[in-house]
Design a protein around this motif. Structure first.
Motif, PDB file in Angstrom:
ATOM      1  N   ALA A  70      47.024  60.003  27.351  1.00  0.00           N
ATOM      2  CA  ALA A  70      46.930  60.326  28.781  1.00  0.00           C
ATOM      3  C   ALA A  70      47.233  59.090  29.619  1.00  0.00           C
ATOM      4  N   ILE A  71      46.704  57.948  29.209  1.00  0.00           N
ATOM      5  CA  ILE A  71      46.957  56.699  29.942  1.00  0.00           C
ATOM      6  C   ILE A  71      48.438  56.326  29.857  1.00  0.00           C
ATOM      7  N   ALA A  72      49.047  56.532  28.699  1.00  0.00           N
ATOM      8  CA  ALA A  72      50.483  56.241  28.551  1.00  0.00           C
ATOM      9  C   ALA A  72      51.307  57.146  29.470  1.00  0.00           C
ATOM     10  N   PHE A  73      50.910  58.409  29.577  1.00  0.00           N
ATOM     11  CA  PHE A  73      51.625  59.319  30.471  1.00  0.00           C
ATOM     12  C   PHE A  73      51.435  58.906  31.926  1.00  0.00           C
ATOM     13  N   LEU A  74      50.234  58.454  32.263  1.00  0.00           N
ATOM     14  CA  LEU A  74      49.976  57.976  33.624  1.00  0.00           C
ATOM     15  C   LEU A  74      50.849  56.768  33.947  1.00  0.00           C
ATOM     16  N   GLU A  75      51.040  55.895  32.974  1.00  0.00           N
ATOM     17  CA  GLU A  75      51.921  54.742  33.171  1.00  0.00           C
ATOM     18  C   GLU A  75      53.360  55.195  33.429  1.00  0.00           C
ATOM     19  N   LYS A  76      53.817  56.229  32.713  1.00  0.00           N
ATOM     20  CA  LYS A  76      55.162  56.767  32.943  1.00  0.00           C
ATOM     21  C   LYS A  76      55.281  57.310  34.366  1.00  0.00           C
ATOM     22  N   LEU A  77      54.250  58.019  34.808  1.00  0.00           N
ATOM     23  CA  LEU A  77      54.269  58.545  36.178  1.00  0.00           C
ATOM     24  C   LEU A  77      54.337  57.410  37.193  1.00  0.00           C
ATOM     25  N   ASN A  78      53.620  56.330  36.928  1.00  0.00           N
ATOM     26  CA  ASN A  78      53.643  55.190  37.848  1.00  0.00           C
ATOM     27  C   ASN A  78      55.007  54.503  37.866  1.00  0.00           C
ATOM     28  N   VAL A  79      55.694  54.473  36.730  1.00  0.00           N
ATOM     29  CA  VAL A  79      57.052  53.919  36.684  1.00  0.00           C
ATOM     30  C   VAL A  79      57.990  54.787  37.520  1.00  0.00           C
ATOM     31  N   LYS A  80      57.853  56.105  37.378  1.00  0.00           N
ATOM     32  CA  LYS A  80      58.689  57.006  38.179  1.00  0.00           C
ATOM     33  C   LYS A  80      58.403  56.826  39.662  1.00  0.00           C
ATOM     34  N   ARG A  81      57.128  56.637  39.995  1.00  0.00           N
ATOM     35  CA  ARG A  81      56.746  56.433  41.391  1.00  0.00           C
ATOM     36  C   ARG A  81      57.378  55.157  41.941  1.00  0.00           C
TER      37      ARG A  81
ATOM     38  N   GLN B 147      61.515  52.208  45.238  1.00  0.00           N
ATOM     39  CA  GLN B 147      62.681  51.323  45.307  1.00  0.00           C
ATOM     40  C   GLN B 147      63.883  52.055  45.891  1.00  0.00           C
ATOM     41  N   GLN B 148      64.062  53.318  45.507  1.00  0.00           N
ATOM     42  CA  GLN B 148      65.203  54.091  46.001  1.00  0.00           C
ATOM     43  C   GLN B 148      65.106  54.335  47.504  1.00  0.00           C
ATOM     44  N   LEU B 149      63.893  54.447  48.027  1.00  0.00           N
ATOM     45  CA  LEU B 149      63.733  54.649  49.470  1.00  0.00           C
ATOM     46  C   LEU B 149      64.300  53.487  50.269  1.00  0.00           C
TER      47      LEU B 149
ATOM     48  N   GLN C  32      66.845  51.511  49.332  1.00  0.00           N
ATOM     49  CA  GLN C  32      68.243  51.226  49.038  1.00  0.00           C
ATOM     50  C   GLN C  32      69.169  52.041  49.953  1.00  0.00           C
ATOM     51  N   PRO C  33      70.145  51.357  50.550  1.00  0.00           N
ATOM     52  CA  PRO C  33      71.032  52.030  51.519  1.00  0.00           C
ATOM     53  C   PRO C  33      71.870  53.162  50.908  1.00  0.00           C
ATOM     54  N   GLU C  34      72.205  53.073  49.636  1.00  0.00           N
ATOM     55  CA  GLU C  34      73.046  54.115  49.037  1.00  0.00           C
ATOM     56  C   GLU C  34      72.309  55.459  48.913  1.00  0.00           C
ATOM     57  N   TYR C  35      70.989  55.435  49.064  1.00  0.00           N
ATOM     58  CA  TYR C  35      70.207  56.665  49.000  1.00  0.00           C
ATOM     59  C   TYR C  35      69.780  57.149  50.392  1.00  0.00           C
ATOM     60  N   ALA C  36      70.357  56.584  51.436  1.00  0.00           N
ATOM     61  CA  ALA C  36      69.980  56.926  52.810  1.00  0.00           C
ATOM     62  C   ALA C  36      70.198  58.411  53.111  1.00  0.00           C
ATOM     63  N   SER C  37      71.238  58.994  52.540  1.00  0.00           N
ATOM     64  CA  SER C  37      71.542  60.402  52.826  1.00  0.00           C
ATOM     65  C   SER C  37      70.516  61.364  52.216  1.00  0.00           C
ATOM     66  N   ILE C  38      69.815  60.935  51.188  1.00  0.00           N
ATOM     67  CA  ILE C  38      68.817  61.801  50.559  1.00  0.00           C
ATOM     68  C   ILE C  38      67.398  61.216  50.679  1.00  0.00           C
ATOM     69  N   LYS C  39      67.206  60.411  51.695  1.00  0.00           N
ATOM     70  CA  LYS C  39      65.921  59.732  51.888  1.00  0.00           C
ATOM     71  C   LYS C  39      64.766  60.738  52.014  1.00  0.00           C
ATOM     72  N   GLN C  40      64.991  61.856  52.701  1.00  0.00           N
ATOM     73  CA  GLN C  40      63.937  62.855  52.856  1.00  0.00           C
ATOM     74  C   GLN C  40      63.568  63.494  51.520  1.00  0.00           C
ATOM     75  N   VAL C  41      64.566  63.730  50.689  1.00  0.00           N
ATOM     76  CA  VAL C  41      64.315  64.313  49.370  1.00  0.00           C
ATOM     77  C   VAL C  41      63.490  63.341  48.519  1.00  0.00           C
ATOM     78  N   ILE C  42      63.892  62.086  48.523  1.00  0.00           N
ATOM     79  CA  ILE C  42      63.169  61.069  47.757  1.00  0.00           C
ATOM     80  C   ILE C  42      61.744  60.934  48.273  1.00  0.00           C
TER      81      ILE C  42
END
Length: 114
Positions: free
Chosen positions: A43-54, A59-61, A63-73
């Motif tokens: 469970a802790i390992a899965f929580l760490e994976k979720l934190n990496v995704k977060r 980081q993507q928020l 970055q300028p190349e993701y500006a068009s999908i900022k709301q989705v992110i």
């Protein structure tokens, strides 16, 4: 011929098998604890994976190349935060989250005051 069937090698009386294992009540407790520890570790390992995704979404928020999908992110980030909080609460992983020790105490205090 049927009598010979019961005398095959490798087949023992069920009672002999239980005694041969040498596992008493204490061993069952220890196995149960190990299983719980193993599941908690997963469970802790899965929580760490979720934190990496977060953190990737954060980081993507920026970055300028993701500006068009900022709301989705941003929506994915909010959903991921909700999943993380629910996961922590469901599996009681408060101490597994760095800097979260005081937060759980604050939440307890808030609930007591209401």
């Amino acid at each position: 011929m049927r009598e010979g069937r019961h005398e095959r090698k490798g087949h023992r009386d069920p009672m002999e098998r239980r005694e041969g294992r040498g596992r008493g009540h204490e061993d069952r407790k220890e196995r149960s604890h190990r299983a719980q520890t193993f599941r908690r570790g997963r469970a802790i390992a899965f929580l760490e994976k979720l934190n990496v995704k977060r953190s990737t979404l954060v980081q993507q928020l920026d970055q300028p190349e993701y500006a068009s999908i900022k709301q989705v992110i941003s929506g994915e980030l909010k959903a991921t935060d909700a999943i993380i909080q629910e996961f922590i609460h469901t599996f009681e992983l408060f101490e597994a989250v760095p800097g979260n020790d005081n937060k759980s105490e604050e939440d307890d205090t808030k609930h007591e005051n209401q």
